[in-house]
Design an enzyme around this catalytic site. Structure first.
Site, PDB file in Angstrom:
ATOM      1  N   ASP A   1       0.826  -1.195   0.000  1.00 44.35           N
ATOM      2  CA  ASP A   1       0.000   0.000   0.000  1.00 44.35           C
ATOM      3  C   ASP A   1       0.866   1.253   0.000  1.00 44.35           C
ATOM      4  O   ASP A   1       1.738   1.416   0.865  1.00 44.35           O
ATOM      5  CB  ASP A   1      -0.871  -0.046   1.274  1.00 44.35           C
ATOM      6  CG  ASP A   1      -1.981   0.979   1.271  1.00 44.35           C
ATOM      7  OD1 ASP A   1      -2.901   0.827   0.444  1.00 44.35           O
ATOM      8  OD2 ASP A   1      -1.928   1.900   2.101  1.00 44.35           O
TER       9      ASP A   1
ATOM     10  N   GLU B   1       1.438  -0.505  -5.029  1.00 44.67           N
ATOM     11  CA  GLU B   1       0.226   0.274  -5.219  1.00 44.67           C
ATOM     12  C   GLU B   1       0.584   1.748  -5.108  1.00 44.67           C
ATOM     13  O   GLU B   1       0.381   2.386  -4.084  1.00 44.67           O
ATOM     14  CB  GLU B   1      -0.841  -0.099  -4.176  1.00 44.67           C
ATOM     15  CG  GLU B   1      -2.193   0.534  -4.454  1.00 44.67           C
ATOM     16  CD  GLU B   1      -2.604   1.625  -3.480  1.00 44.67           C
ATOM     17  OE1 GLU B   1      -3.693   2.175  -3.634  1.00 44.67           O
ATOM     18  OE2 GLU B   1      -1.825   1.938  -2.546  1.00 44.67           O
TER      19      GLU B   1
END
Lengths: 682, 682
Positions: free
Chosen positions: A413, A442
């Site tokens: 993330d 990401e």
């Protein structure tokens, strides 16, 4: 770093260290523009085990002599079945590929292990090759070659002095000398000296004068799933069959056959860790949750533990292990989310206050990724007082702990808001023990940063695909992904949607738009993914935003995966086509060809040997029928414009014969794309 | 080599040598794509003393904090008035130039000395800049900033701890703290903390956290003549006013005013050394010379000496010195030919047989540059038994000897057939003593080799210009020269003809063709040249070849430089225009704009500040009139399409006002080009 280093043999002759002597040991042969390369060897280029790596370099020297070149390569850090680094280098010949351009040499090698590799390019003067070329030319021109024949004899004699007495090569050279002496005339001598056998024998005994060697170029080799995989994302807590009950890992078992039947390889869960209470988010990102609201799973950590722990409502660690095993039985691999932020209730805040940046009032700034605000999380500070090495090692241990539980794939993330050196170290550290571990970045940010994450080790990355809708946008973006530096360092995973991205295009497109985006993703890249609900054409937004209404990030959701209008069958067929057609298992090598309709994207992919050629035409219009005339790439098959070829509709299995280069297609909102395999007529 | 190295300050904190500690010292800030650069610092980029060097780099870090960056540069090897290397680095700020693209930073510096330089890029976290940005944003948004004001106060207090007590900065910081304490309200505090003075003061005291430093990038700085010069080539032996008498250096004096009046800067002579007798060439490259035939001056060396000697028929060394001095008085610099080959009569063959490669019959292979054959010369072998270091030093001494005679410019014959390491060493050696020496590579070979010669040190190079005739050919070639890697390493000298090249285009074009090629060369590049006879439109070929009939390479030639039809006046005007218009003093920055005629090349050049803007339209048709509508680049001046601008015909001095963007021109074989200066209307 010089791309061309002194050869060992030249260094050994260095006795006088004057500048001119040093200069004279410099590389006579230039080796430039080595491919694949990321910043002249600063970072590793990417490769896939079992798939050939094509190596090219521009190689030249002064003068007109013939050169020889090779690529040498080795694994410097093997995976489990190849634990020891290979001491011996492998070697493949490079050849001068004139059609590619002046002085461009090319070769291929195929790494078999995963993990860190390196290769070097070597080039040297082809002594006998040069002689062979000149003799051949003069002989053909009818010029007197008596002197050249003497020189040829001398070449063979000197080669004999270089090889081990009694060796096979020595015998062959002695036999050749005897034949030369016994030759009845010049023409017999010429035939001997020009023969393919003599050339090959002499090149084996070449003294490799003026050997140049490039710097070692790093290459990171991944397993196949790093380049070709279909991802399915779900929130386990939504998988309860009873509305209102929090789903568990055990509930997910029932979904595995369905997900596998749709052709997916990777099953990815958002964070599965305990969720904080402080500033917990309510439905639709509100700041006033009810007592039963589950909160965002990205607000990691509470009294039950942090990143190493499992949210109790999902199950126990044994349940997780059982799910990992069950997924594996369905040929699915589970991917976890690695989201470094902490809920204010994360144990680390109390245990390791020196890992955070505290403000003058004793608070920590909450996280922001402008314009988004995350009031329920705070970030660690990688350079805080006690963070080095404690925090870095703790985070590494979190990842290693899940690897030890059998998780080999991590979706990371927001990696672009954490330091690059941290990732470069962590990924190398984890992959140093298990090079099959995959890290998926990401990062939706500026292009240089996204490329950098690939350079420092991320296996694959999210992309701008979700925001590329028109034909020029898609053509430009797919072309960029096929060019340096991205093609060497950046593997794009085309997610069609995510819990964070409810694409504007899909909000208004209806079912045809979902088919269009599924076709673009599955045909455009070897890696694609979807977040559950896509197959049901879910698109209700928070008005004016790319957020889903009633987002699963903040609440449980129950779905009927068999609801009418779903596109599960089409997704299954697209994934089946991908498995059957190697040309589609990468984003590389795409060619955009002519179709006379700006609403239809038309491209071709093929394997290097052209045994698998797939044509893809996708209407970008979810509302209207679109037709177009397009060109079959007959020239790529070496065929004339009027040739016949066989076509096969890979969605339906229908087959036909195309007559000639120009063909037409008609696409409808019901079936807005055509995927055709092209075969030469027998 | 990593482009980004650890900063010294970070290295000093390294006490624990574990991998994670080492990783944590890695560069948090990435510095990529540094320009100017040749192969990531392996070779020096080129610059001109007194002219600004624009530096760019892609600089970014994780997160959203504000960065600061600078370029530091120094001379590492000065020229005569700056003999000592500069110990202190100069520094210029880099700024983030958003219009150029994400994360691209730019700055300029102007080297004043010639010789070797280096620069590094540094970037660090702009601590107060980050705070300033956030405070400003929150203040504007009306968010509570009480905590931010406390943090601002802390920033200033900590800065005060970093600076020297009693220093000017300490006083300023103390005054600021006092003002902050005495502020009547928040808004006064905000005004103080956001003021430009505070920002500047705080940036001066910045602790430069997370400093990243690039590797040192080499830069070779030349004098102005390396980038902007007009060359005139003649054979001194043809300069006798009496037909049949061998010309001398003294005969050349009479030509100097004329050559200078035509606007030339460099007067270049083919080799002036003793000419061999063995296999001497006769007229038109025949192998059967008469007793009085002078032979090719490229067959260097006989009983009178070799490369260090002067051919007696040209005069004595005193005559040469007198000519060098006389040329200098006419603002002309003499350039000599450095042609390494030897006539078979060169003293080196007997004195240094170990510098040559002998064949089994005791001969040396004569020189070839396929398809050309040079029966009258043999080549040294740079790696022969005794060649290192004897031959290399001897050749260096030849060059140094002529440098000592005041020759600072060398046209190097066929450098691509001699080893790259030899040139890299020789050029660095000579320029290490005198960085004003210029080396001009006469290599007509494959593109990678021509670029490599620029990389290893050649100041300028011959080009493919002579063979680029059509609009697409010229546009493509000039564009390539403006792109990497050529723009950093390769300065093109557009010779319109040479003793070796009688261009096919000119053989059939008549006088208009000579005007066309003169305009293309003078306007296309900062460096151009011609071989005498061009101004007389000489073009008689050896039939079917690019050779001149009765070439001066093999015989004396007498010319009437005032013959009717000469283009000396036009050449003088073109050179005058080049001197008056800085935009024309480089090949860089050319823009090709629209003209609706494929036989007219239309381009624009300008200085960076747009104070000098020149439009050039050249008909490529020597036989017919050509007209076209073309666009004035009004947008480059920030003007609307209907604006008025002033035009001036630089060939005639005629002035007018253009109304609006679209204009037309009419070009004739008599005056096949237009050169117009564009000025905004007052």
């Amino acid at each position: 770093m010089s791309m061309v280093q002194r050869s060992t043999s030249q260094q050994n002759t260095d006795t006088q260290e004057t500048p001119v002597m040093q200069a004279a040991m410099g590389d006579r042969i230039a080796i430039e523009d080595i491919y694949p390369d990321v910043e002249q060897g600063r970072f590793a280029a990417k490769a896939i085990a079992g798939q050939p790596v094509t190596v090219t370099a521009v190689i030249f020297a002064d003068g007109h002599d013939v050169l020889a070149a090779r690529v040498r390569w080795r694994c410097t850090q093997g995976n489990a079945p190849h634990t020891a680094a290979e001491d011996d280098w492998h070697s493949e010949t490079l050849t001068l590929v004139r059609p590619l351009g002046n002085d461009l040499w090319e070769g291929t090698f195929t790494p078999t292990a995963t993990g860190a590799h390196e290769f070097v390019i070597e080039a040297w003067w082809d002594l006998y090759g040069t002689y062979h070329y000149e003799l051949s030319r003069k002989h053909t021109a009818g010029i007197s070659i008596a002197l050249e024949l003497r020189e040829g004899h001398d070449h063979v004699s000197r080669a004999l002095e270089r090889v081990a007495p009694g060796s096979e090569q020595a015998s062959a050279l002695e036999a050749l000398l005897a034949q030369l002496k016994g030759a009845v005339d010049e023409s017999e001598q010429v035939a001997l000296l020009l023969s393919r056998d003599t050339l090959s024998l002499m090149q084996q005994c070449d003294p490799q004068h003026h050997l140049s060697r490039s710097a070692a170029m790093p290459l990171e080799v991944d397993r196949e799933l790093a380049g070709f995989a279909s991802w399915y994302e779900l929130f386990p807590r939504s998988e309860s069959p009873e509305p209102g009950r929090h789903g568990t890992f055990n509930d997910v078992h029932a979904r595995l056959p369905m997900i596998r039947d749709m052709g997916f390889d990777v099953l990815y869960f958002p964070p599965i860790h305990p969720i904080g209470h402080t500033h917990r988010k309510g439905p639709n990102n509100t700041l006033t949750p009810g007592p039963d609201d589950p909160g965002s799973p990205y607000a990691i950590g509470n009294e039950d533990g942090g990143h190493e722990a499992i949210h109790p409502q999902l199950g126990a660690v044994e349940d997780f292990r059982a799910l990992v095993a069950a997924a594996r039985e369905h040929d699915l691999e589970i991917a976890l989310d690695f989201a470094i932020q902490c809920s204010p209730d994360h144990p680390w805040l109390a245990e390791h206050p020196g890992w955070f940046a505290w403000r003058p009032d004793g608070t920590i700034r909450y996280a922001e990724n402008p314009p988004k605000k995350y009031e329920d999380i705070v970030n660690v500070d990688f350079y805080a007082e006690d963070a080095i090495p404690g925090l870095w090692l703790a985070l590494r241990d979190v990842v290693q702990g899940w690897v030890d539980e059998g998780v080999k794939i991590f979706r990371v993330d927001n990696p672009h808001t954490k330091p690059f050196p941290f990732w470069e170290w962590l990924i190398a550290d984890i992959r140093g023990r298990d090079p099959d571990v995959i890290f998926f970045a990401e990062a939706f940010t500026r292009p240089a940063i996204m490329a950098r994450l690939g350079k420092i080790g991320f296996t694959m990355s999210y992309t701008y695909f979700t925001w590329r809708n028109t034909k020029p946008e898609l053509t430009e973006y797919l072309t960029q992904l096929n060019e340096s530096p991205l093609r060497e360092c950046y593997r794009p995973n085309f997610f069609v949607n995510t819990p964070d991205i409810n694409p504007t295009f899909l909000q208004g497109s209806g079912r045809p738009g979902f088919l269009i985006r599924a076709a673009l993703a599955t045909m455009g890249s070897g890696l694609w993914g979807m977040y559950s609900g896509f197959e049901l054409c879910e698109a209700a937004p928070v008005p004016g935003k790319e957020e889903y209404l009633d987002s699963e990030k903040y609440q449980l959701k129950t779905r009927d995966y068999f609801a009418p209008g779903n596109i599960s069958a089409e997704i299954a067929r697209l994934n089946w086509i991908r498995r059957q057609n190697p040309a589609l298992q990468t984003h590389l090598g795409i060619r955009f060809y002519t179709i006379d309709n700006d609403r239809i994207l038309y491209f071709v992919k093929s394997t290097p040997d052209m045994s698998n050629v797939v044509l893809v035409a996708i209407s970008l219009d979810p509302f209207h029928e679109q037709s177009g005339h397009f060109e079959l790439p007959l020239w790529e098959l070496g065929l004339e414009d009027h040739a016949d070829v066989h076509g096969e509709d890979l969605m339906t299995g229908h087959r036909w014969t195309w007559h000639g280069k120009w063909q037409s297609t008609h696409l409808t909102p019901q079936m807005p794309f055509g995927i055709w395999r092209l075969r030469p007529a027998q």
